[in-house]
Scaffold this motif. Structure first.
Motif, mmCIF file in Angstrom:
data_model
loop_
_atom_site.group_PDB
_atom_site.id
_atom_site.type_symbol
_atom_site.label_atom_id
_atom_site.label_comp_id
_atom_site.label_asym_id
_atom_site.label_seq_id
_atom_site.Cartn_x
_atom_site.Cartn_y
_atom_site.Cartn_z
ATOM 1 N N LEU A 47 0.826 -1.206 0.000
ATOM 2 C CA LEU A 47 0.000 0.000 0.000
ATOM 3 C C LEU A 47 0.866 1.264 0.000
ATOM 4 O O LEU A 47 0.502 2.268 -0.612
ATOM 5 N N ALA A 48 2.022 1.203 0.626
ATOM 6 C CA ALA A 48 2.939 2.351 0.605
ATOM 7 C C ALA A 48 3.377 2.657 -0.822
ATOM 8 O O ALA A 48 3.539 3.824 -1.191
ATOM 9 N N VAL A 49 3.538 1.628 -1.638
ATOM 10 C CA VAL A 49 3.888 1.825 -3.046
ATOM 11 C C VAL A 49 2.752 2.549 -3.767
ATOM 12 O O VAL A 49 2.983 3.475 -4.545
ATOM 13 N N VAL A 50 1.512 2.159 -3.497
ATOM 14 C CA VAL A 50 0.356 2.796 -4.120
ATOM 15 C C VAL A 50 0.235 4.246 -3.660
ATOM 16 O O VAL A 50 -0.039 5.141 -4.460
ATOM 17 N N VAL A 51 0.475 4.497 -2.388
ATOM 18 C CA VAL A 51 0.445 5.871 -1.857
ATOM 19 C C VAL A 51 1.489 6.716 -2.580
ATOM 20 O O VAL A 51 1.211 7.845 -2.985
ATOM 21 N N GLU A 52 2.666 6.156 -2.766
ATOM 22 C CA GLU A 52 3.720 6.900 -3.463
ATOM 23 C C GLU A 52 3.332 7.196 -4.905
ATOM 24 O O GLU A 52 3.566 8.302 -5.406
ATOM 25 N N GLN A 53 2.708 6.241 -5.570
ATOM 26 C CA GLN A 53 2.290 6.450 -6.960
ATOM 27 C C GLN A 53 1.259 7.563 -7.083
ATOM 28 O O GLN A 53 1.298 8.348 -8.022
ATOM 29 N N HIS A 54 0.339 7.633 -6.153
ATOM 30 C CA HIS A 54 -0.755 8.595 -6.252
ATOM 31 C C HIS A 54 -0.454 9.936 -5.588
ATOM 32 O O HIS A 54 -0.896 10.978 -6.075
ATOM 33 N N TYR A 55 0.261 9.911 -4.474
ATOM 34 C CA TYR A 55 0.501 11.140 -3.717
ATOM 35 C C TYR A 55 1.951 11.605 -3.722
ATOM 36 O O TYR A 55 2.244 12.703 -3.254
ATOM 37 N N GLY A 56 2.864 10.768 -4.199
ATOM 38 C CA GLY A 56 4.269 11.165 -4.240
ATOM 39 C C GLY A 56 4.954 11.153 -2.893
ATOM 40 O O GLY A 56 5.991 11.778 -2.711
ATOM 41 N N VAL A 57 4.382 10.429 -1.934
ATOM 42 C CA VAL A 57 4.943 10.351 -0.587
ATOM 43 C C VAL A 57 5.564 8.968 -0.423
ATOM 44 O O VAL A 57 4.891 7.957 -0.610
ATOM 45 N N THR A 58 6.835 8.921 -0.094
ATOM 46 C CA THR A 58 7.524 7.644 0.057
ATOM 47 C C THR A 58 7.210 7.001 1.415
ATOM 48 O O THR A 58 6.764 7.679 2.347
ATOM 49 N N ALA A 59 7.489 5.718 1.510
ATOM 50 C CA ALA A 59 7.298 5.015 2.779
ATOM 51 C C ALA A 59 8.176 5.633 3.866
ATOM 52 O O ALA A 59 7.763 5.747 5.018
ATOM 53 N N ALA A 60 9.368 6.061 3.499
ATOM 54 C CA ALA A 60 10.270 6.690 4.471
ATOM 55 C C ALA A 60 9.681 7.980 5.035
ATOM 56 O O ALA A 60 9.924 8.326 6.186
ATOM 57 N N GLN A 61 8.907 8.686 4.215
ATOM 58 C CA GLN A 61 8.269 9.908 4.688
ATOM 59 C C GLN A 61 7.072 9.602 5.588
ATOM 60 O O GLN A 61 6.753 10.386 6.477
ATOM 61 N N LEU A 62 6.407 8.493 5.341
ATOM 62 C CA LEU A 62 5.244 8.121 6.144
ATOM 63 C C LEU A 62 5.630 7.508 7.484
ATOM 64 O O LEU A 62 4.911 7.647 8.466
ATOM 65 N N LEU A 63 6.756 6.816 7.513
ATOM 66 C CA LEU A 63 7.164 6.086 8.703
ATOM 67 C C LEU A 63 8.416 6.702 9.299
ATOM 68 O O LEU A 63 9.428 6.835 8.623
ATOM 69 N N THR A 64 8.333 7.067 10.557
ATOM 70 C CA THR A 64 9.494 7.613 11.256
ATOM 71 C C THR A 64 10.038 6.526 12.183
ATOM 72 O O THR A 64 9.272 5.714 12.701
ATOM 73 N N PRO A 65 11.332 6.486 12.369
ATOM 74 C CA PRO A 65 11.899 5.456 13.250
ATOM 75 C C PRO A 65 11.348 5.578 14.672
ATOM 76 O O PRO A 65 11.169 6.680 15.187
ATOM 77 N N THR A 66 11.081 4.445 15.272
ATOM 78 C CA THR A 66 10.630 4.428 16.660
ATOM 79 C C THR A 66 11.859 4.584 17.544
ATOM 80 O O THR A 66 12.846 3.869 17.368
ATOM 81 N N PRO A 67 11.811 5.526 18.489
ATOM 82 C CA PRO A 67 12.976 5.702 19.345
ATOM 83 C C PRO A 67 13.244 4.455 20.179
ATOM 84 O O PRO A 67 12.311 3.769 20.616
ATOM 85 N N ALA A 68 14.524 4.151 20.369
ATOM 86 C CA ALA A 68 14.907 3.001 21.177
ATOM 87 C C ALA A 68 14.528 3.250 22.632
ATOM 88 O O ALA A 68 14.640 4.375 23.131
ATOM 89 N N PRO A 69 14.067 2.217 23.324
ATOM 90 C CA PRO A 69 13.726 2.400 24.735
ATOM 91 C C PRO A 69 14.977 2.723 25.548
ATOM 92 O O PRO A 69 16.060 2.232 25.253
ATOM 93 N N LYS A 70 14.801 3.566 26.536
ATOM 94 C CA LYS A 70 15.932 3.940 27.385
ATOM 95 C C LYS A 70 16.235 2.824 28.362
ATOM 96 O O LYS A 70 15.350 2.193 28.920
ATOM 97 N N GLN A 71 17.526 2.573 28.544
ATOM 98 C CA GLN A 71 17.976 1.550 29.462
ATOM 99 C C GLN A 71 18.023 2.130 30.877
ATOM 100 O O GLN A 71 18.439 3.262 31.078
ATOM 101 N N ALA A 72 17.614 1.343 31.820
ATOM 102 C CA ALA A 72 17.680 1.770 33.217
ATOM 103 C C ALA A 72 19.132 1.777 33.680
ATOM 104 O O ALA A 72 19.918 0.909 33.322
ATOM 105 N N ALA A 73 19.475 2.774 34.467
ATOM 106 C CA ALA A 73 20.829 2.856 35.010
ATOM 107 C C ALA A 73 21.012 1.789 36.076
ATOM 108 O O ALA A 73 20.132 1.542 36.884
ATOM 109 N N ILE A 74 22.190 1.168 36.046
ATOM 110 C CA ILE A 74 22.465 0.102 37.036
ATOM 111 C C ILE A 74 23.415 0.617 38.078
ATOM 112 O O ILE A 74 24.268 1.357 37.917
#
Length: 74
Positions: A47-74
């Protein structure tokens, strides 16, 4: 993480202001269009390919990286 605001901006630039407009342009089910429009689901790879074809928005533009969870200090 899926950023629906990018899809909204691209859709509105072509006059698509509602999920039903998205449905018609992308040829997807009504529920799929609604979920994309409201940010309930991210587009699949195919579907991201279809979105790009019709709207010119790439999958990379639609999806942002999820931040890594912070590690607890030991």
């Amino acid at each position: 993480m899926y950023d629906r605001s990018t899809l909204h901006a691209a859709a509105r630039s072509l006059g698509d202001h509602r999920p039903v407009d998205l449905q018609g342009r992308l040829k997807v089910a009504r529920t799929t269009a609604w979920r994309l429009w409201h940010g309930r689901n991210a587009p699949s790879a195919a579907l991201a390919v279809v979105v790009e074809q019709h709207y010119g928005v790439t999958a990379a533009q639609l999806l942002t990286p999820t931040p890594a969870p912070k590690q607890a200090a030991i």
